[in-house]
Scaffold this active site. Sequence first.
Site, PDB file in Angstrom:
ATOM      1  N   HIS A 178       0.899  -1.281  -0.011  1.00  0.00           N
ATOM      2  CA  HIS A 178      -0.180  -0.250  -0.226  1.00  0.00           C
ATOM      3  C   HIS A 178       0.850   1.170  -0.473  1.00  0.00           C
ATOM      4  O   HIS A 178       1.671   1.077   0.911  1.00  0.00           O
ATOM      5  CB  HIS A 178      -1.025  -0.104   1.035  1.00  0.00           C
ATOM      6  CG  HIS A 178      -2.027   1.004   0.572  1.00  0.00           C
ATOM      7  ND1 HIS A 178      -2.057   2.335   0.925  1.00  0.00           N
ATOM      8  CD2 HIS A 178      -3.306   0.773   0.563  1.00  0.00           C
ATOM      9  CE1 HIS A 178      -3.693   3.162   1.090  1.00  0.00           C
ATOM     10  NE2 HIS A 178      -4.054   2.235   1.082  1.00  0.00           N
ATOM     11  N   GLU A 205      -8.141  -4.613  -0.039  1.00  0.00           N
ATOM     12  CA  GLU A 205      -8.316  -5.793  -1.136  1.00  0.00           C
ATOM     13  C   GLU A 205      -8.483  -7.501  -1.068  1.00  0.00           C
ATOM     14  O   GLU A 205      -9.390  -7.999  -1.268  1.00  0.00           O
ATOM     15  CB  GLU A 205      -7.525  -5.893  -2.747  1.00  0.00           C
ATOM     16  CG  GLU A 205      -7.439  -4.360  -2.805  1.00  0.00           C
ATOM     17  CD  GLU A 205      -8.984  -3.592  -2.939  1.00  0.00           C
ATOM     18  OE1 GLU A 205     -10.170  -3.481  -3.218  1.00  0.00           O
ATOM     19  OE2 GLU A 205      -8.556  -2.488  -3.855  1.00  0.00           O
TER      20      GLU A 205
HETATM   21  N1  ACO Z   1       4.223  -7.523  -4.760  1.00  0.00           N
HETATM   22  C1  ACO Z   1       5.069  -7.367  -5.573  1.00  0.00           C
HETATM   23  N2  ACO Z   1       6.006  -6.601  -5.220  1.00  0.00           N
HETATM   24  C2  ACO Z   1       5.011  -5.414  -5.137  1.00  0.00           C
HETATM   25  C3  ACO Z   1       3.871  -4.988  -4.166  1.00  0.00           C
HETATM   26  C4  ACO Z   1       3.319  -6.949  -4.030  1.00  0.00           C
HETATM   27  N3  ACO Z   1       1.868  -6.507  -3.706  1.00  0.00           N
HETATM   28  N4  ACO Z   1       3.805  -4.098  -4.314  1.00  0.00           N
HETATM   29  C5  ACO Z   1       4.588  -3.411  -4.456  1.00  0.00           C
HETATM   30  N5  ACO Z   1       5.555  -4.217  -4.322  1.00  0.00           N
HETATM   31  C6  ACO Z   1       7.385  -3.695  -4.640  1.00  0.00           C
HETATM   32  C7  ACO Z   1       7.217  -2.870  -6.223  1.00  0.00           C
HETATM   33  O1  ACO Z   1       7.808  -4.018  -7.016  1.00  0.00           O
HETATM   34  C8  ACO Z   1       8.746  -2.914  -5.720  1.00  0.00           C
HETATM   35  O2  ACO Z   1       9.750  -2.686  -5.789  1.00  0.00           O
HETATM   36  P1  ACO Z   1      11.259  -1.897  -6.171  1.00  0.00           P
HETATM   37  O3  ACO Z   1      11.690  -1.366  -5.620  1.00  0.00           O
HETATM   38  O4  ACO Z   1      12.257  -3.386  -6.547  1.00  0.00           O
HETATM   39  O5  ACO Z   1      10.724  -1.842  -7.739  1.00  0.00           O
HETATM   40  C9  ACO Z   1       8.534  -2.113  -4.207  1.00  0.00           C
HETATM   41  O6  ACO Z   1       7.710  -2.839  -3.355  1.00  0.00           O
HETATM   42  C10 ACO Z   1       7.613  -1.132  -3.773  1.00  0.00           C
HETATM   43  O7  ACO Z   1       6.470  -0.706  -4.947  1.00  0.00           O
HETATM   44  P2  ACO Z   1       5.764   0.354  -5.387  1.00  0.00           P
HETATM   45  O8  ACO Z   1       5.399   0.274  -6.338  1.00  0.00           O
HETATM   46  O9  ACO Z   1       6.497   1.263  -5.092  1.00  0.00           O
HETATM   47  O10 ACO Z   1       5.037   0.640  -4.279  1.00  0.00           O
HETATM   48  P3  ACO Z   1       3.698   2.069  -4.383  1.00  0.00           P
HETATM   49  O11 ACO Z   1       3.339   2.320  -2.988  1.00  0.00           O
HETATM   50  O12 ACO Z   1       4.033   2.322  -5.273  1.00  0.00           O
HETATM   51  O13 ACO Z   1       2.456   0.684  -4.607  1.00  0.00           O
HETATM   52  C11 ACO Z   1       0.436  -0.227  -4.653  1.00  0.00           C
HETATM   53  C12 ACO Z   1       1.289   0.856  -4.037  1.00  0.00           C
HETATM   54  C13 ACO Z   1       0.035  -0.231  -6.347  1.00  0.00           C
HETATM   55  C14 ACO Z   1      -0.525  -0.777  -3.796  1.00  0.00           C
HETATM   56  C15 ACO Z   1       1.048  -1.781  -4.467  1.00  0.00           C
HETATM   57  O14 ACO Z   1       2.164  -2.040  -3.072  1.00  0.00           O
HETATM   58  C16 ACO Z   1       0.511  -3.050  -5.526  1.00  0.00           C
HETATM   59  O15 ACO Z   1       0.736  -2.910  -7.129  1.00  0.00           O
HETATM   60  N6  ACO Z   1      -0.238  -3.983  -4.835  1.00  0.00           N
HETATM   61  C17 ACO Z   1      -0.550  -4.926  -5.956  1.00  0.00           C
HETATM   62  C18 ACO Z   1      -1.855  -4.490  -5.909  1.00  0.00           C
HETATM   63  C19 ACO Z   1      -3.118  -3.700  -4.896  1.00  0.00           C
HETATM   64  O16 ACO Z   1      -3.052  -4.838  -4.405  1.00  0.00           O
HETATM   65  N7  ACO Z   1      -3.582  -3.303  -4.572  1.00  0.00           N
HETATM   66  C20 ACO Z   1      -4.736  -2.696  -3.947  1.00  0.00           C
HETATM   67  C21 ACO Z   1      -4.503  -1.312  -2.984  1.00  0.00           C
HETATM   68  S1  ACO Z   1      -5.656  -0.741  -1.688  1.00  0.00           S
HETATM   69  C22 ACO Z   1      -6.057   0.429  -3.347  1.00  0.00           C
HETATM   70  O17 ACO Z   1      -5.975   0.893  -3.630  1.00  0.00           O
HETATM   71  C23 ACO Z   1      -7.870   0.168  -1.864  1.00  0.00           C
END
Ligand code: ACO
Length: 376
Positions: free
Chosen positions: A255, A313
Amino acid sequence: MNSVKAGLEGVVAAETRLSRVDGQKGELIIAGYALEEFAGRATFEETIGLLWQGVIPTPNEHTALRQRLAERRTLPQATLQLLASAAEAKVSGMDALRMAAGSLSLAVPSDLGLLEQAEWVVAMFPTIVAAYWRLRGGKTPIAPRADLSHAANYLYMLTGTLPHPDQTRALETYLNTVSDHGLNASTFTARVIISTQSDLISAITGAVGALKGALHGGAPGPALDMVFEIGSTDRAETVLREKLERGERLMGFGHRVYKVRDPRADVLAEAAAMLYREAGDKALYELVRVVEAKAIELLEEYKPGRRLQTNVEFYTALLLHGLNLPTDLFTPTFAIGRVVGWVAHCLEQSATGRIIRPESLYVGESGRQWLEPEMA
Ligand code: ACO
């Protein structure tokens, strides 16, 4: 020179009395109440009153609001025709909701104030979602029933069967839980649109478009698919590890704001437990628990220090599945809850009278000369 924050993280763009998200402590406060304090007790209509007026409605106000919403549930004929065309084209539930939301300008008198327009929009969201779901399945939409609550009527319109009170309670807990959450992407979208002195329906329609994306509201379906793909507890590690090795994101984890467990996940896990009492269902509940624990462990291994935890989620998927909702309905059902927060933010934003207009940093070329293309 200003530096760019590509995802606007850390940027404070509004003051709000609606919700406070503390991502370090894992706390969510909605209009002064800790989520755990009210989500499992309030009716959805009470939450609407709370977010729109700032206080819990009195019993009389509650009854009146419930009545007004019930009277505004019926869709215009043109919206139903649009949904029928959308069903023929087999568009997704969120695309259908976005198209139908735009068409509500046909039903909502434009000379009304924002709050009155909002009652029409919020009242009709469940009708749109349920009608589209039935049309997609080749079935006739079921007319709303004015004697049922907002949540009970939604479940009724999906199947034609009156829901058990436990099911209505679980859905209300869910809708309350997702009703508002700081300046998330769809809420920000709504605020940007209303800040231009555009109309409420435009703001809500734009917000639906933002919510549709997989990184925002589109995750619960894939989260449940992942659990089913795993199938049994002994496969959890292998399947999750394969996904992470391929560089895939585990849906339902991570998140932007929460760096500890999302408090909404706990509230929804507890509400879902009520729906998974029978033996077969209990097995799925247990599987979800195992998948969650393994996912958190592996995310720490593959993304050390990122503090990727369960988000809302993951348990949304379990709760809505427990209500017999198919995955296609997960994100539209989220919208039925969140539309109330979008409206509340529109009310707050329009009271400021200030257009939202950030700046961009130009990184293109300059001083280029215009040369007429040579004739062939
Ligand atoms: N699975 C695997 N790796 C992940 C995940 C995940 N669920 N979430 C983040 N990471 C990784 C990224 O690849 C990144 O790795 P890196 O630094 O090696 O490139 C690192 O963790 C940081 O991730 P960011 O993308 O910078 O995190 P951000 O804050 O931008 O994204 C998000 C948050 C979009 C929710 C992300 O965690 C994600 O894609 N999760 C999966 C989708 C999801 O569950 N969405 C629902 C969110 S809740 C809502 O909106 C109601």
